[in-house]
Design a protein around this motif. Sequence first.
Motif, PDB file in Angstrom:
ATOM      1  N   ASP A 168       9.075 103.423   2.316  1.00  0.00           N
ATOM      2  CA  ASP A 168       8.776 102.171   2.547  1.00  0.00           C
ATOM      3  C   ASP A 168       9.966 101.520   2.486  1.00  0.00           C
ATOM      4  O   ASP A 168      10.187 100.269   3.359  1.00  0.00           O
ATOM      5  CB  ASP A 168       8.171 101.581   1.282  1.00  0.00           C
ATOM      6  CG  ASP A 168       6.602 102.108   1.190  1.00  0.00           C
ATOM      7  OD1 ASP A 168       5.883 102.243   2.431  1.00  0.00           O
ATOM      8  OD2 ASP A 168       5.682 101.880   0.159  1.00  0.00           O
ATOM      9  N   ARG A 169      11.049 101.926   1.773  1.00  0.00           N
ATOM     10  CA  ARG A 169      12.504 101.298   1.676  1.00  0.00           C
ATOM     11  C   ARG A 169      13.043 101.430   2.949  1.00  0.00           C
ATOM     12  O   ARG A 169      13.705 100.328   3.824  1.00  0.00           O
ATOM     13  CB  ARG A 169      13.540 101.800   0.816  1.00  0.00           C
ATOM     14  CG  ARG A 169      14.871 101.133   0.827  1.00  0.00           C
ATOM     15  CD  ARG A 169      15.458 101.744  -0.360  1.00  0.00           C
ATOM     16  NE  ARG A 169      14.901 101.332  -2.000  1.00  0.00           N
ATOM     17  CZ  ARG A 169      15.253 101.704  -2.891  1.00  0.00           C
ATOM     18  NH1 ARG A 169      16.278 102.572  -2.906  1.00  0.00           N
ATOM     19  NH2 ARG A 169      14.708 101.251  -4.057  1.00  0.00           N
ATOM     20  N   GLY A 170      12.970 102.692   3.726  1.00  0.00           N
ATOM     21  CA  GLY A 170      13.448 102.986   5.170  1.00  0.00           C
ATOM     22  C   GLY A 170      12.726 102.063   6.208  1.00  0.00           C
ATOM     23  O   GLY A 170      13.353 101.490   7.229  1.00  0.00           O
ATOM     24  N   LEU A 193      12.753  97.389   9.927  1.00  0.00           N
ATOM     25  CA  LEU A 193      12.240  95.915  10.231  1.00  0.00           C
ATOM     26  C   LEU A 193      13.413  94.802  10.307  1.00  0.00           C
ATOM     27  O   LEU A 193      13.457  93.894  11.121  1.00  0.00           O
ATOM     28  CB  LEU A 193      10.957  95.504   9.395  1.00  0.00           C
ATOM     29  CG  LEU A 193       9.981  96.601   9.431  1.00  0.00           C
ATOM     30  CD1 LEU A 193       8.622  95.892   8.450  1.00  0.00           C
ATOM     31  CD2 LEU A 193       9.099  96.258  11.138  1.00  0.00           C
ATOM     32  N   GLU A 194      14.301  94.966   9.280  1.00  0.00           N
ATOM     33  CA  GLU A 194      15.400  93.824   9.105  1.00  0.00           C
ATOM     34  C   GLU A 194      16.161  94.391  10.502  1.00  0.00           C
ATOM     35  O   GLU A 194      16.507  93.111  10.869  1.00  0.00           O
ATOM     36  CB  GLU A 194      16.170  94.217   7.895  1.00  0.00           C
ATOM     37  CG  GLU A 194      15.563  93.661   6.646  1.00  0.00           C
ATOM     38  CD  GLU A 194      16.603  93.616   5.626  1.00  0.00           C
ATOM     39  OE1 GLU A 194      17.614  94.260   5.342  1.00  0.00           O
ATOM     40  OE2 GLU A 194      16.671  92.975   4.767  1.00  0.00           O
ATOM     41  N   ASP A 208      21.388  98.760  19.187  1.00  0.00           N
ATOM     42  CA  ASP A 208      20.430  99.921  18.578  1.00  0.00           C
ATOM     43  C   ASP A 208      20.419 100.109  17.165  1.00  0.00           C
ATOM     44  O   ASP A 208      20.076 101.354  16.781  1.00  0.00           O
ATOM     45  CB  ASP A 208      20.417 101.155  19.418  1.00  0.00           C
ATOM     46  CG  ASP A 208      22.027 101.683  19.300  1.00  0.00           C
ATOM     47  OD1 ASP A 208      22.665 101.273  18.499  1.00  0.00           O
ATOM     48  OD2 ASP A 208      22.337 102.501  20.014  1.00  0.00           O
ATOM     49  N   GLU A 209      20.596  99.251  16.320  1.00  0.00           N
ATOM     50  CA  GLU A 209      20.877  99.353  14.872  1.00  0.00           C
ATOM     51  C   GLU A 209      19.613  99.877  14.128  1.00  0.00           C
ATOM     52  O   GLU A 209      19.442 101.000  13.398  1.00  0.00           O
ATOM     53  CB  GLU A 209      21.321  98.217  14.276  1.00  0.00           C
ATOM     54  CG  GLU A 209      21.363  98.177  12.747  1.00  0.00           C
ATOM     55  CD  GLU A 209      22.089  96.974  12.156  1.00  0.00           C
ATOM     56  OE1 GLU A 209      21.982  96.916  10.725  1.00  0.00           O
ATOM     57  OE2 GLU A 209      22.394  95.977  12.935  1.00  0.00           O
ATOM     58  N   TRP A 210      18.465  99.365  14.762  1.00  0.00           N
ATOM     59  CA  TRP A 210      17.070 100.044  14.109  1.00  0.00           C
ATOM     60  C   TRP A 210      16.797 101.247  14.165  1.00  0.00           C
ATOM     61  O   TRP A 210      16.178 101.828  13.564  1.00  0.00           O
ATOM     62  CB  TRP A 210      15.994  99.136  14.644  1.00  0.00           C
ATOM     63  CG  TRP A 210      15.588  99.477  16.067  1.00  0.00           C
ATOM     64  CD1 TRP A 210      16.186  98.677  17.178  1.00  0.00           C
ATOM     65  CD2 TRP A 210      14.791 100.279  16.709  1.00  0.00           C
ATOM     66  NE1 TRP A 210      15.760  99.197  18.610  1.00  0.00           N
ATOM     67  CE2 TRP A 210      14.552 100.302  17.786  1.00  0.00           C
ATOM     68  CE3 TRP A 210      13.965 101.025  16.052  1.00  0.00           C
ATOM     69  CZ2 TRP A 210      13.939 100.875  18.774  1.00  0.00           C
ATOM     70  CZ3 TRP A 210      13.338 101.928  16.894  1.00  0.00           C
ATOM     71  CH2 TRP A 210      13.328 101.933  18.176  1.00  0.00           C
ATOM     72  N   MET A 211      17.490 101.897  15.370  1.00  0.00           N
ATOM     73  CA  MET A 211      17.188 103.438  15.488  1.00  0.00           C
ATOM     74  C   MET A 211      17.978 104.204  14.588  1.00  0.00           C
ATOM     75  O   MET A 211      17.774 105.508  14.264  1.00  0.00           O
ATOM     76  CB  MET A 211      17.756 103.743  16.842  1.00  0.00           C
ATOM     77  CG  MET A 211      16.851 103.218  18.030  1.00  0.00           C
ATOM     78  SD  MET A 211      17.047 103.950  19.654  1.00  0.00           S
ATOM     79  CE  MET A 211      16.388 105.523  19.290  1.00  0.00           C
ATOM     80  N   ASP A 212      18.623 103.653  13.541  1.00  0.00           N
ATOM     81  CA  ASP A 212      19.561 104.463  12.615  1.00  0.00           C
ATOM     82  C   ASP A 212      18.313 104.887  11.602  1.00  0.00           C
ATOM     83  O   ASP A 212      18.508 106.020  10.934  1.00  0.00           O
ATOM     84  CB  ASP A 212      20.339 103.535  11.808  1.00  0.00           C
ATOM     85  CG  ASP A 212      21.656 103.135  12.503  1.00  0.00           C
ATOM     86  OD1 ASP A 212      21.940 103.839  13.382  1.00  0.00           O
ATOM     87  OD2 ASP A 212      22.363 102.202  12.151  1.00  0.00           O
ATOM     88  N   GLN A 213      17.163 104.337  11.725  1.00  0.00           N
ATOM     89  CA  GLN A 213      15.872 104.889  10.923  1.00  0.00           C
ATOM     90  C   GLN A 213      15.111 105.844  11.553  1.00  0.00           C
ATOM     91  O   GLN A 213      14.146 106.340  11.100  1.00  0.00           O
ATOM     92  CB  GLN A 213      15.123 103.596  10.482  1.00  0.00           C
ATOM     93  CG  GLN A 213      16.003 102.591   9.870  1.00  0.00           C
ATOM     94  CD  GLN A 213      16.720 102.995   8.300  1.00  0.00           C
ATOM     95  OE1 GLN A 213      16.217 103.551   7.611  1.00  0.00           O
ATOM     96  NE2 GLN A 213      17.903 102.573   8.466  1.00  0.00           N
ATOM     97  N   GLN A 214      15.621 106.240  12.873  1.00  0.00           N
ATOM     98  CA  GLN A 214      14.788 107.316  13.444  1.00  0.00           C
ATOM     99  C   GLN A 214      15.415 108.588  13.328  1.00  0.00           C
ATOM    100  O   GLN A 214      16.506 108.710  13.181  1.00  0.00           O
ATOM    101  CB  GLN A 214      14.708 106.931  15.016  1.00  0.00           C
ATOM    102  CG  GLN A 214      14.209 105.560  15.196  1.00  0.00           C
ATOM    103  CD  GLN A 214      12.562 105.381  15.224  1.00  0.00           C
ATOM    104  OE1 GLN A 214      12.262 104.942  14.122  1.00  0.00           O
ATOM    105  NE2 GLN A 214      11.931 105.982  15.828  1.00  0.00           N
TER     106      GLN A 214
END
Length: 346
Positions: free
Chosen positions: A110-112, A117-118, A133-139
């Motif tokens: 959930d934290r990730g 989303l942020e 592509d910052e959101w892709m750090d969570q991929q």
Amino acid sequence: MNTVTEHAAIAAADAQQASTYNASDVTLRARLIEAGILIDTGEDGLYGRSQVFEDVIERLNHAITLLGADQEAEVLRFPPAMRRHDFEDSEYLKSFPDLAGTIHSFQGNDRGHHRLLEALEKTVSVGEEERTDEWMDQQKPTRLVLTPAACYPIYPTIAKRGALAEDGATVDVFAYCFRHEPSIDPGRMQMFRMREYVRLGSPQQVVDFRQKWIERGSLLVNLLGLPFEIDLANDPFFGRGGKIVADSQRAQQLKFELLIPVATPDRPTACLSFNYHMEHFGEIWKIAQANGELAHTACVGFGMERTTLALFRHHGLDVKAWPAEVRDFLWGDTHSRISAGLEALS
């Protein structure tokens, strides 16, 4: 390798097509999009296809099936992704690391998800050119990669069955493939389809197979009314050592291409390829002949989108106005024309 007959086939093709070979068409992409035949997605090399385009693909695919009907090939179909383990073993990254496409997915908690989303909110709140592509750090990488060539899933599949039969094996495969090379050249798509016949067996069996398909590929393109030439391949091997590998490929005559002018001036497009891998894949996956020796492999690949683009390039955007002989071949008695052509070859 039967270089005498291969060179004869190339010379015959060159002589036959010399009078009709003409320049490429740099406006083809724009005209296809304007006509609604290709749909621009906003990403270079990624297109939607219209019903007209897909109808030509289906007719072409049917003709290829008839062309290889006597091969008694096992029909196998795979998705456009393959197991990462098999991809790693294939050694594709040694030659084409820049073309490979991996599949990533969110695998966090959930934290990730909150961090994702942020980052995504920041991304979509700015202009197109400022996006990151910052959101892709969570991929994270999955166990899948995008398939670079239709034949790649074949070799580990066949290897699991044990030694080949005395007459080897022939496989018919058709798949979407991916290569990361964004371009405005419509013939250089990032997602495209390849139809292949793959041969596994002794060196003589696979070399004879490749020679047969150099002749049959030329027959097909002649029936399509397209100008072409056959030449040794010039694959874009990566890095400083790439030239050495490419020179070796040409010196050993491991890959020929059937080239048709499509959209790039003075550089015809490879629409078909005829490849002899020697024992490369046999060694990687321990594929054995009936006598226990390593199997050799070869394949013929039909670039479905590229050949279809060539048809629109040379015959026009209105398929109803294409030459009568081409229409009769694709939408008429395809079977009898293929049969007559094969009989003439034999």
